[in-house]
Motif scaffolding. Structure first.
Motif, short mmCIF file in Angstrom:
data_model
loop_
_atom_site.label_atom_id
_atom_site.label_comp_id
_atom_site.label_asym_id
_atom_site.label_seq_id
_atom_site.Cartn_x
_atom_site.Cartn_y
_atom_site.Cartn_z
N VAL A 150 4.30 -1.15 3.34
CA VAL A 150 3.84 0.06 3.04
C VAL A 150 4.91 1.11 2.27
CG1 VAL A 150 4.26 0.86 5.51
CG2 VAL A 150 2.47 1.90 4.27
N SER A 151 4.20 2.02 1.57
CA SER A 151 5.07 2.91 1.10
C SER A 151 4.84 4.39 1.41
CB SER A 151 5.04 2.88 -0.64
OG SER A 151 6.08 3.39 -1.18
N CYS A 152 5.75 5.00 2.01
CA CYS A 152 5.50 6.35 2.74
C CYS A 152 6.35 7.54 2.03
CB CYS A 152 5.86 6.36 4.14
SG CYS A 152 4.80 5.17 5.17
N ASN A 153 5.41 8.59 1.86
CA ASN A 153 5.97 9.81 1.56
C ASN A 153 6.81 10.53 2.46
OD1 ASN A 153 4.43 9.96 -1.52
ND2 ASN A 153 2.79 9.58 0.08
N LEU A 154 7.90 10.99 1.94
CA LEU A 154 8.80 11.79 2.79
C LEU A 154 9.15 13.23 2.15
CD1 LEU A 154 9.73 10.76 5.64
CD2 LEU A 154 11.79 10.05 4.62
N PHE A 155 8.92 14.06 3.16
CA PHE A 155 9.38 15.39 2.20
C PHE A 155 10.75 15.56 2.18
CE2 PHE A 155 9.93 20.26 3.56
CZ PHE A 155 9.75 20.64 2.31
N CYS A 156 11.12 16.20 1.25
CA CYS A 156 12.60 16.31 0.72
C CYS A 156 13.53 16.49 2.01
CB CYS A 156 12.88 17.07 -0.41
SG CYS A 156 12.44 18.90 -0.32
N LYS A 157 13.23 17.48 2.79
CA LYS A 157 14.00 17.94 3.79
C LYS A 157 14.42 17.13 4.81
CE LYS A 157 13.61 23.09 4.75
NZ LYS A 157 13.11 24.00 5.66
N HIS A 158 13.92 15.86 4.93
CA HIS A 158 14.25 14.66 5.79
C HIS A 158 15.37 14.41 5.24
CE1 HIS A 158 10.36 13.84 8.19
NE2 HIS A 158 9.82 14.41 6.96
N PHE B 59 0.91 -1.29 0.28
CA PHE B 59 -0.17 -0.10 -0.11
C PHE B 59 0.88 1.37 0.15
CE2 PHE B 59 -2.30 -3.29 2.13
CZ PHE B 59 -3.50 -3.39 1.68
N GLU B 60 0.27 2.22 -0.59
CA GLU B 60 0.93 3.60 -0.40
C GLU B 60 0.02 4.28 0.75
OE1 GLU B 60 1.22 6.54 -3.55
OE2 GLU B 60 2.27 7.91 -2.02
N ALA B 61 0.90 5.10 1.75
CA ALA B 61 0.09 5.42 3.08
C ALA B 61 -0.05 7.00 2.46
CB ALA B 61 0.95 5.33 4.15
N LEU B 62 -1.24 7.73 2.60
CA LEU B 62 -1.42 8.82 2.04
C LEU B 62 -2.18 9.54 3.32
CD1 LEU B 62 -2.75 7.75 -1.18
CD2 LEU B 62 -0.91 9.39 -1.02
N ALA B 63 -1.44 10.71 3.78
CA ALA B 63 -1.94 11.56 5.06
C ALA B 63 -3.47 12.23 4.76
CB ALA B 63 -0.95 12.42 5.38
N ARG B 64 -4.05 11.92 5.81
CA ARG B 64 -5.44 12.51 5.92
C ARG B 64 -5.54 13.26 7.46
NH1 ARG B 64 -4.85 11.38 1.30
NH2 ARG B 64 -6.51 10.32 -0.11
N TRP B 65 -6.44 14.25 7.42
CA TRP B 65 -6.39 15.01 8.70
C TRP B 65 -8.00 15.01 9.02
CZ3 TRP B 65 -5.32 20.91 8.79
CH2 TRP B 65 -5.69 21.46 10.19
#
Ligand code: C2E
Ligand code: MG
Ligand code: MG
Ligand code: MG
Length: 281
Positions: free
Chosen positions: A116-124, A58-64
């Protein structure tokens, strides 16, 4: 008279500017609260093997789930979260929650290959603490590193190449795979690709969408798949919305696919029944 309305326009402009700044400030403080209140959660979108429609992960996609704003999609909070660096904390919360869920499903369905495949902001990737942050999460959730993938965009490859490379290599040594997201939309220089230990290219949705009707998109996709194959990388097609596109991608040797045609991103609860139906059929 003309002067009056001219003046009026300035006032309207000022007022709307003021409103914009106020909105950004209140969004920022709401995001801060949401981090403390744990209001961010991952939704899960299946990634399938195109040859046999087998579920791979799965790709994990953030929800608020905001108690103030209701259900909020990434496009409405990620940009400001990136500007304010609050995304750094959100990403880690999403990764931790995702790893925990995947571990749970692995036990529940007796299948330890789900990832699971998680998105990471480039700054990390610009910070030397990244490998430790990820290691801590894997340790606390008990998920094997082989079941975690990190998605980054081409943005992360353009600056601080030495630190970014060192971080990628550290993740790879741990066993975590690296994916390049939205491939084809970023900065067209291909010269950097071979320098980074990337396992998978995700072909951007803009090329995939109705590819069966677009000869030129087909040519671009074929080129990306050949490039990936020559560099020993796999490919995932993103945003597959119909059977014709899924079949065409499979014929073009794209190994994996993701999109509304297979399933939309789902809450963890819905995902549990989805996995049940996929693994028992
Ligand atoms: P992305 O990583 O490229 O994720 C794919 C996006 O395409 C998701 O949008 C997904 O819901 C959408 N999508 C998938 N299949 C289809 C389809 O068949 N048709 C259409 N029209 N759309 C499809 P979403 O969930 O709104 O996320 C948007 C972007 O926000 C993501 O793009 C990613 O860049 C960012 N994002 C989401 N979650 C996170 C996170 O936890 N951390 C960070 N740093 N960024 C995130
Ligand atoms: Mg992604
Ligand atoms: Mg993408
Ligand atoms: Mg995207």
């Amino acid at each position: 008279h003309a002067k009056d309305s001219g003046k009026g326009r300035y006032e309207v402009f000022d007022a709307s500017m003021h409103k914009k700044v106020q909105n950004a400030l209140s969004l920022e403080s709401d995001i801060r609260e949401a981090i403390d209140w744990n209001e961010f959660e991952p939704y899960f979108q299946p990634i399938l093997q195109l040859a046999d429609n087998k579920l791979k992960g799965f790709e994990a996609l953030a929800r608020w789930q905001s108690r103030k704003r209701g259900f909020v999609y990434p496009n409405d909070f990620i940009p400001l979260a990136e500007e304010t660096d609050l995304i750094l904390e959100i990403d880690l919360q999403i990764i931790e929650a995702s790893c925990k869920k995947i571990k749970h499903w692995q036990n529940m369905f007796d299948d330890d290959s789900l990832y699971v495949s998680c998105n990471l902001f480039c700054k990390h990737f610009f910070s030397s603490s990244l490998p430790r942050d990820i290691e801590k999460i894997l340790h606390s959730t008990g998920l094997a590193p082989q079941n975690l993938r990190i998605e980054l965009t081409e943005r992360a490859l353009l600056e601080n190449a030495d630190v970014v490379l060192a971080n990628m290599q550290a993740l790879k040594r741990m066993g975590v795979k690296i994916l390049l997201d939205d491939f084809g939309t970023g900065y067209s220089s291909l010269s950097y690709l071979h320098r980074f230990p990337i396992d998978v290219l995700k072909i951007d949705r803009s090329f995939i969408s109705n590819v069966h009707e677009h000869e030129n998109h087909r040519a671009i996709i074929k080129t990306i798949i050949d490039l990936a194959t020559n560099l020993q990388m796999a490919t995932v097609g993103e945003g597959i919305e119909n059977l014709a596109d899924a079949q065409l991608l499979q014929q073009m040797d794209c190994l994996y696919g993701q999109g509304y045609y297979f399933a939309k991103p789902m809450s963890a609860l819905d995902c549990t029944s989805y996995i049940g139906s996929m693994l028992t059929n």
